[in-house]
Scaffold this motif. Structure first.
Motif, short mmCIF file in Angstrom:
data_model
loop_
_atom_site.label_atom_id
_atom_site.label_comp_id
_atom_site.label_asym_id
_atom_site.label_seq_id
_atom_site.Cartn_x
_atom_site.Cartn_y
_atom_site.Cartn_z
N THR A 162 12.30 58.31 -19.17
CA THR A 162 11.59 58.67 -20.39
C THR A 162 12.08 60.02 -20.87
N PRO B 215 6.06 62.79 -18.81
CA PRO B 215 6.75 63.70 -19.73
C PRO B 215 6.31 63.51 -21.18
N CYS B 216 5.65 62.40 -21.48
CA CYS B 216 5.37 62.13 -22.89
C CYS B 216 4.26 63.00 -23.44
N HIS B 217 3.11 62.94 -22.82
CA HIS B 217 2.00 63.72 -23.36
C HIS B 217 1.29 64.51 -22.28
N GLY B 218 2.00 64.67 -21.15
CA GLY B 218 1.53 65.60 -20.14
C GLY B 218 0.41 65.11 -19.25
N GLY C 118 5.72 67.09 -22.84
CA GLY C 118 4.37 67.07 -22.32
C GLY C 118 3.34 67.22 -23.42
N TRP C 119 3.75 66.98 -24.66
CA TRP C 119 2.87 67.12 -25.83
C TRP C 119 2.31 68.53 -25.92
N GLU D 212 12.00 63.54 -22.98
CA GLU D 212 10.90 64.46 -23.26
C GLU D 212 11.11 65.10 -24.61
N PRO D 213 10.21 65.10 -25.49
CA PRO D 213 8.99 64.30 -25.45
C PRO D 213 9.27 62.92 -26.01
N ALA D 214 8.39 61.96 -25.78
CA ALA D 214 8.53 60.66 -26.41
C ALA D 214 7.52 60.57 -27.54
#
Ligand code: HEM
Ligand code: FES
Lengths: 466, 166
Positions: free
Chosen positions: A370, B100-103, A452-453, A372-374
């Motif tokens: 994935t 990793p996307c939104h923590g 991590g948004w 970063e960020p997605a």
């Protein structure tokens, strides 16, 4: 229609010469006088089977021409003069239509070089970049037009709201417009997956997983949508079929209904609330004035003579307004010329964008990595932002479903007939606040979110991908 | 109220139309419904428990899952973030799963620690064959992850997070 007897149309006299009276239904000489080759062709049966009426520069001639031509007939013969102004509608509905045409043309071109298979899609995209004539350019244009179309549909909706153009009798056309907005989003979203690179793979993963928050059905719906637990061949094929066949057909059908209704209801021009006198209105003075943009050499009888054309259609259904006949102008050429200019402008814009900016193509989609960020595509970034603050049931279902519902019901809730801003403060304040929230959320989600948004500022860390 | 022929035919059309619509809907669903095996579904052999040391999470790429040993329990954990479906890697330095996307973060047992995810990581049924002593995970059934409140395996992060500070 046996008896079409009309007095001779007056010569328009604007160029000083006498225009021969040529009733379009009259045969032979009168249709196109002269002995030149052009006139002979125009008189021929074959020609006249295509063009039923000659191009005569009189009000009657123009009206007949509009009536008997499929393309011109999409427009009313005459329109209120104020429709000619750019700030009347900013031509946004038309711009959307042009963008859609560009997307169809470029999309079909791309289809010749693209196979919707996990093993080859990405390679096809690379091949398009290097091995296909104008492949890169066409792809860029397709991509930027798609983004612009989403934007233009949104702006078109805003304009329709602020002009009060959704009010009676146009309530249902607003609903059709909402459907078109949703279809456009879906079209763009399904297309986003097709390059099968890291960007599209994860943006669509995140986007489709928004659906899982629908109560009870969420997981089944997500599975149905992507054809499995994770994005794979089934997803790609489904999205492709939706993108190139199902959705474009639906959009064409819906656009037809939409435009047909506009044609029937007439262009919306400001209307007063019940009981108000015309002196309070804004259009009375303008109605009689000749718009500044109309060429000064336009035939005088355009504005002077009372030209009522073909009274067969119920006046109410042409324009719902009670208005003077005099403030209308001929669609051809006045509006059509403006539309042609706008269409050229749109083409030029996407062409320049296509030359200047290359559509992104990241590495091959990798389900085990994935990035970063997605982020979901920008038009869903607001939703994603919302989801990072609220319970998924609220942010994933209640808010978006509520928003669509409010949009659909708007013309039925807001029954105030006035289109003047000062008479509809509540509606304007409420709607603007909602739209502002949506825009702010979208901007934050798109520009101010990083790995991590986490909150980032776009001028130091740029995590925007289109 | 007598049943005229017209009324009878009209209800006939309505009934027939309803049945046809239902049938069309059902067949559409049946043909679009993902079949088992599209992504997961197989039973995967995972070797003996001794392969998985306490306090570690091992990725098994064949099944796209993690085998986590919390010290007291073994779990076969889905790599898919319950938030929006990103792949959640195990961060060695913090000893936690970090999306990793939104923590979203999860502890070694897959329980939710922080972030927007609504629950902990999903799990697969894990069985120990008493004869061979080997583990196998059945990936066809997903066991919905523990709710946010679950705090069976709370441990502070061992070290720094893997998600870069912006
Ligand atoms: C009949 C109309 C259309 C056809 C046949 C078509 C066809 C295609 C094809 C074959 C692709 C894959 C190649 C590529 O990714 O560049 C594609 C991509 C795409 N399409 Fe369309 N398309 C159509 C209309 C639209 C519309 C109306 C939109 C949006 C409003 C849209 C948005 C996209 C997007 C965002 C992509 C990904 C673009 C890219 O990565 O370059 N398409 N389309
Ligand atoms: S997908 Fe993992 S936190 Fe959103």
């Amino acid at each position: 229609m046996a008896d079409v007897q009309t007095p001779p149309a007056p010569g328009d006299g604007s160029d000083g010469s006498e225009t021969p009276t040529r009733d379009a239904l009259e045969p032979g000489e009168a249709f196109a006088p002269g002995t030149g080759l052009a006139a002979r062709i125009e008189r021929s049966n074959a020609w006249r089977s295509l063009f039923r009426h000659p191009n005569i520069d009189t009000p009657r001639g123009r009206a007949l021409q509009s009536f008997s031509n499929f393309f011109l007939h999409l427009y009313p013969v005459k329109i209120p003069a104020r429709v000619l102004r750019m700030r009347y509608s900013f031509r946004l509905g038309f711009i959307v239509t042009v963008l859609f045409f560009i997307l169809v043309l470029t999309g079909v071109y791309l289809m010749f070089f693209y196979t919707p298979a996990v093993g080859s899609a990405y390679g096809d995209m690379q091949h398009l970049r290097t091995g296909v004539g104008f492949g890169q350019l066409v792809r860029n244009v397709h991509r930027w037009s798609a983004h612009l179309m989403v934007l233009a549909v949104f702006l078109h909706m805003m304009r329709t709201f602020f002009a009060g153009a959704y009010k009676k009798p146009r309530e249902f056309n607003w609903v059709i417009g909402v459907v078109l907005l949703l279809l456009t989003l879906l079209l763009s979203f399904t297309g986003y997956l097709l390059p099968w690179d890291q960007l599209s793979y994860w943006a669509v993963t995140v986007g489709t997983n928004l659906v899982q928050y629908v109560p009870f059905l969420g997981h089944s719906l997500t599975k149905l949508l992507i054809g499995g637990d994770t994005l794979g061949q089934a997803t790609l094929l489904r999205f492709y079929a939706l993108h190139v066949a199902v959705l474009p057909l639906l959009v064409v059908l819906t656009i037809c209904i939409h435009i047909w209704r506009v044609r029937k209801d007439g262009f919306a021009v400001p209307r007063l609330s019940v009981g108000e006198t015309t002196s309070a209105g804004t259009f009375e003075e303008e109605a009689t004035a000749v718009p500044s943009r109309v060429p000064s050499n336009a035939p005088k009888d355009l504005y002077g003579a009372r030209t009522r054309v073909l009274g067969v259609v119920d006046r109410e259904s042409i324009t719902a307004e009670e208005r003077a006949v005099d403030d209308t102008v001929f669609t051809w050429p006045h509006l059509l010329v403006r539309h042609a200019v706008v269409a050229l402008g749109v083409c030029a814009t996407v062409l320049v964008l296509g030359v200047a900016f290359v559509a992104p193509l990241r590495g091959l989609a990798n389900p085990n990595l994935t990035p970063e960020p997605a982020k979901a595509p920008w038009y869903f970034a607001g939703l994603q932002e919302l989801l990072s603050h609220f319970d998924p049931l609220v942010a994933g279902l209640l808010v978006p479903a509520g928003a669509v519902l409010v949009l659909v019901l708007l013309p039925y809730i807001d029954r105030n007939p006035s289109t003047l801003a000062r008479n509809r403060k509540v509606a304007i304040v409420v709607f603007s606040s909602l739209m502002l929230i949506a825009v702010v959320l979208t901007v934050i989600g798109t520009f101010f979110r990083g790995p991590g948004w986490r909150f980032v500022v776009p001028w130091t860390h740029w995590y925007v991908e289109l | 109220m007598t049943t005229t022929r017209r009324r009878f035919l009209r209800s006939g059309w309505k009934l027939g139309g309803t049945i046809l619509t239902a049938a069309a809907g059902w067949t559409t669903y049946e043909s679009l419904r993902p079949l088992v095996g599209s992504a997961t579904g197989a039973t995967v052999e995972l070797g003996t428990p001794s392969n998985y040391a306490p306090g570690t999470a091992t990725y098994v790429s064949a099944a796209r899952l993690f085998v986590a040993n919390t010290g007291s329990f073994l779990y076969a954990m889905s790599q898919k973030c319950p938030h929006l479906g990103c792949r959640v890697p195990f961060c060695e330095s913090s000893g936690q799963f970090e999306c990793p996307c939104h923590g979203s973060k999860y502890n070694i047992g897959g329980e939710w620690i922080e972030g927007p995810a609504p629950r902990g990581l999903d799990r697969f049924a894990l069985t120990l064959d008493s004869k061979t002593g080997t583990l196998s995970a059945d990936t066809s059934t997903v066991i919905v992850g523990p709710p946010r409140g679950a705090k069976q395996f709370v441990t502070p992060a061992k070290g720094p997070s893997c998600i870069p500070k912006a």
